[in-house]
Scaffold this motif. Structure first.
Motif, PDB file in Angstrom:
ATOM      1  N   ASP A  95       0.847  -1.204   0.000  1.00 33.93           N
ATOM      2  CA  ASP A  95       0.000   0.000   0.000  1.00 33.93           C
ATOM      3  C   ASP A  95       0.877   1.248   0.000  1.00 33.93           C
ATOM      4  N   VAL A  96       1.081   1.796  -1.195  1.00 31.08           N
ATOM      5  CA  VAL A  96       2.040   2.887  -1.350  1.00 31.08           C
ATOM      6  C   VAL A  96       1.621   4.159  -0.636  1.00 31.08           C
ATOM      7  N   ASP A  97       0.378   4.257  -0.231  1.00 33.90           N
ATOM      8  CA  ASP A  97      -0.072   5.443   0.497  1.00 33.90           C
ATOM      9  C   ASP A  97       0.074   5.278   2.004  1.00 33.90           C
ATOM     10  N   GLN A  98       0.318   4.040   2.441  1.00 30.17           N
ATOM     11  CA  GLN A  98       0.338   3.773   3.869  1.00 30.17           C
ATOM     12  C   GLN A  98       1.706   3.337   4.389  1.00 30.17           C
ATOM     13  N   ILE A  99       2.473   2.618   3.569  1.00 27.07           N
ATOM     14  CA  ILE A  99       3.731   2.053   4.045  1.00 27.07           C
ATOM     15  C   ILE A  99       4.908   2.917   3.627  1.00 27.07           C
ATOM     16  N   GLU A 100       5.767   3.200   4.571  1.00 28.74           N
ATOM     17  CA  GLU A 100       6.983   3.974   4.289  1.00 28.74           C
ATOM     18  C   GLU A 100       7.818   3.215   3.263  1.00 28.74           C
ATOM     19  N   PRO A 101       8.369   3.904   2.240  1.00 26.92           N
ATOM     20  CA  PRO A 101       9.024   3.226   1.113  1.00 26.92           C
ATOM     21  C   PRO A 101      10.107   2.223   1.490  1.00 26.92           C
ATOM     22  N   VAL A 102      10.982   2.559   2.427  1.00 22.69           N
ATOM     23  CA  VAL A 102      12.046   1.631   2.818  1.00 22.69           C
ATOM     24  C   VAL A 102      11.425   0.365   3.410  1.00 22.69           C
ATOM     25  N   THR A 103      10.446   0.544   4.265  1.00 20.54           N
ATOM     26  CA  THR A 103       9.758  -0.601   4.870  1.00 20.54           C
ATOM     27  C   THR A 103       9.030  -1.423   3.811  1.00 20.54           C
ATOM     28  N   ALA A 104       8.453  -0.754   2.823  1.00 24.06           N
ATOM     29  CA  ALA A 104       7.738  -1.457   1.750  1.00 24.06           C
ATOM     30  C   ALA A 104       8.676  -2.381   0.982  1.00 24.06           C
ATOM     31  N   ILE A 105       9.886  -1.921   0.710  1.00 26.44           N
ATOM     32  CA  ILE A 105      10.850  -2.746  -0.026  1.00 26.44           C
ATOM     33  C   ILE A 105      11.304  -3.918   0.826  1.00 26.44           C
ATOM     34  N   TYR A 109      10.839  -7.987   0.184  1.00 27.19           N
ATOM     35  CA  TYR A 109      11.880  -9.000   0.390  1.00 27.19           C
ATOM     36  C   TYR A 109      11.338 -10.137   1.250  1.00 27.19           C
ATOM     37  N   ASP A 110      10.690  -9.807   2.353  1.00 23.19           N
ATOM     38  CA  ASP A 110      10.164 -10.833   3.258  1.00 23.19           C
ATOM     39  C   ASP A 110       9.167 -11.738   2.553  1.00 23.19           C
ATOM     40  N   PHE A 111       8.348 -11.140   1.721  1.00 21.08           N
ATOM     41  CA  PHE A 111       7.325 -11.911   1.025  1.00 21.08           C
ATOM     42  C   PHE A 111       7.955 -12.887   0.032  1.00 21.08           C
ATOM     43  N   ILE A 112       8.939 -12.410  -0.728  1.00 23.78           N
ATOM     44  CA  ILE A 112       9.615 -13.279  -1.690  1.00 23.78           C
ATOM     45  C   ILE A 112      10.373 -14.380  -0.953  1.00 23.78           C
ATOM     46  N   LEU A 153       4.908  -1.994  -9.601  1.00 25.24           N
ATOM     47  CA  LEU A 153       4.726  -1.786  -8.167  1.00 25.24           C
ATOM     48  C   LEU A 153       5.986  -1.197  -7.542  1.00 25.24           C
ATOM     49  N   LEU A 154       7.133  -1.791  -7.866  1.00 31.21           N
ATOM     50  CA  LEU A 154       8.396  -1.273  -7.337  1.00 31.21           C
ATOM     51  C   LEU A 154       8.687   0.132  -7.843  1.00 31.21           C
ATOM     52  N   ARG A 155       8.391   0.363  -9.105  1.00 27.53           N
ATOM     53  CA  ARG A 155       8.621   1.678  -9.696  1.00 27.53           C
ATOM     54  C   ARG A 155       7.839   2.758  -8.938  1.00 27.53           C
ATOM     55  N   THR A 156       6.620   2.437  -8.552  1.00 28.50           N
ATOM     56  CA  THR A 156       5.786   3.381  -7.801  1.00 28.50           C
ATOM     57  C   THR A 156       6.374   3.666  -6.429  1.00 28.50           C
ATOM     58  N   VAL A 157       6.820   2.611  -5.745  1.00 28.49           N
ATOM     59  CA  VAL A 157       7.417   2.777  -4.419  1.00 28.49           C
ATOM     60  C   VAL A 157       8.695   3.603  -4.508  1.00 28.49           C
ATOM     61  N   ILE A 158       9.532   3.312  -5.509  1.00 34.63           N
ATOM     62  CA  ILE A 158      10.789   4.043  -5.682  1.00 34.63           C
ATOM     63  C   ILE A 158      10.520   5.522  -5.951  1.00 34.63           C
ATOM     64  N   ALA A 159       9.563   5.803  -6.812  1.00 33.90           N
ATOM     65  CA  ALA A 159       9.238   7.198  -7.140  1.00 33.90           C
ATOM     66  C   ALA A 159       8.765   7.949  -5.900  1.00 33.90           C
ATOM     67  N   ARG A 160       7.945   7.316  -5.094  1.00 35.61           N
ATOM     68  CA  ARG A 160       7.454   7.978  -3.888  1.00 35.61           C
ATOM     69  C   ARG A 160       8.585   8.198  -2.898  1.00 35.61           C
ATOM     70  N   GLY A 161       9.490   7.201  -2.790  1.00 30.80           N
ATOM     71  CA  GLY A 161      10.617   7.353  -1.874  1.00 30.80           C
ATOM     72  C   GLY A 161      11.589   8.432  -2.312  1.00 30.80           C
ATOM     73  N   GLU A 162      11.763   8.585  -3.628  1.00 28.34           N
ATOM     74  CA  GLU A 162      12.611   9.666  -4.137  1.00 28.34           C
ATOM     75  C   GLU A 162      11.979  11.024  -3.850  1.00 28.34           C
ATOM     76  N   ASN A 163      10.671  11.086  -3.997  1.00 27.17           N
ATOM     77  CA  ASN A 163       9.973  12.355  -3.784  1.00 27.17           C
ATOM     78  C   ASN A 163       9.983  12.797  -2.324  1.00 27.17           C
ATOM     79  N   ASP A 164       9.834  11.817  -1.399  1.00 28.41           N
ATOM     80  CA  ASP A 164       9.818  12.214   0.016  1.00 28.41           C
ATOM     81  C   ASP A 164      11.212  12.198   0.635  1.00 28.41           C
ATOM     82  N   VAL A 224      18.275   3.176   1.310  1.00 24.06           N
ATOM     83  CA  VAL A 224      18.015   4.410   2.043  1.00 24.06           C
ATOM     84  C   VAL A 224      18.732   5.601   1.407  1.00 24.06           C
ATOM     85  N   ALA A 225      18.131   6.749   1.523  1.00 19.98           N
ATOM     86  CA  ALA A 225      18.730   7.970   0.985  1.00 19.98           C
ATOM     87  C   ALA A 225      20.088   8.206   1.625  1.00 19.98           C
ATOM     88  N   GLY A 226      21.060   8.632   0.813  1.00 18.04           N
ATOM     89  CA  GLY A 226      22.399   8.885   1.311  1.00 18.04           C
ATOM     90  C   GLY A 226      23.317   7.698   1.199  1.00 18.04           C
TER      91      GLY A 226
END
Length: 247
Positions: A95-105, A109-112, A153-164, A224-226
């Motif tokens: 859920d890209v609106d609810q989960i912080e991007p790093v945690t989402a990735i 991983y956990d799911f795979i 799905l990953l592309r969306t999470v990455i874009a949101r993480g770059e933006n925030d 993570v950023a940085g």
């Protein structure tokens, strides 16, 4: 009376058909389940149609009737096990609106990782297919299409993480996904040889849990950023299509 009789006759004529269809579906499913086990244990060349038929308790002709032959059955098995992974990943939905991007990735991983742990036939089949340079898999038009939703799905999470500002810049979804799968699967698919080489039971629950915790740290440290970027990194430039020349 005539109408009632007609309805009774119609019901009587469709009932056997429905019953035959159920039996046929059950037979086909039984054959398919046995085929997954046989192909994952022995590969396409090692598995025998006769063995699949015997274990399924059917005449060998039934396999050709339902699937068209050994290679066609093998391809359907490949599409099924890979499709099951994709369906499992997409059910996560991150859920890209609810989960912080790093945690989402990390959650992806956990799911795979969990999927490879509970479906060892996936790693086995992929290993056999790699040994044969994906000869049969190349016949499938469905398998390449399965990857699109996951990468999207990953592309969306990455874009949101770059933006925030929470994720590093210019991560390529495909490179990231391959890295996640590598961390999930290598120590499982090679556990027997690695355990022998290092005299350590890498299938032990504690070892697997420790490795998973380390993988979490590695994933977080990378995305993570940085996080430092390797010189000449190709991140963000996309990946060449199979068979095309590299830029």
């Amino acid at each position: 009376m005539k109408r009632a009789s007609a309805r009774s006759t119609s019901a009587a004529s469709t009932a056997p058909t429905t019953q035959r269809q159920k039996l046929a579906a059950a037979t086909r499913q039984r054959i398919f389940k046995i085929a997954i086990a046989e192909f994952s244990d022995k590969g396409l060349s090692g598995a025998r149609v006769e063995t699949i038929a015997s274990r399924s308790k059917v005449n060998i002709r039934m396999i050709y009737h339902y699937f068209g032959g050994k290679e066609a059955l093998y391809l359907e098995v490949l599409e099924f096990v890979l499709g099951r992974l994709r369906e499992a990943e997409l059910k996560l939905k991150l859920d890209v609106d609810q989960i912080e991007p790093v945690t989402a990735i990390v959650q992806l991983y956990d799911f795979i990782e969990g999927h490879f742990a509970t479906h060892p036939e996936l790693s086995k089949l992929l290993s056999f297919e790699n040994l044969n340079r994906a000869r049969v898999m190349k016949r499938s038009s469905a398998i390449p299409e399965m990857s699109s939703p996951v990468l999207s799905l990953l592309r969306t999470v990455i874009a949101r993480g770059e933006n925030d500002g929470s994720l590093r810049k210019d991560m390529d979804p495909l490179h990231l996904y391959v890295a996640l799968v590598s961390l999930c699967s290598f120590h499982k698919s090679n556990a027997f040889t690695l355990s022998r080489i290092f005299n350590t039971d890498m299938l032990a629950t504690q070892w697997q849990e420790d490795h998973k915790a380390q993988a979490h740290e590695m994933v977080r440290a990378f995305v993570v950023a940085g996080a430092p970027q390797a010189p000449g990194s190709n991140a963000g430039r996309g990946s060449p299509e199979l068979g095309s020349a590299a830029p």
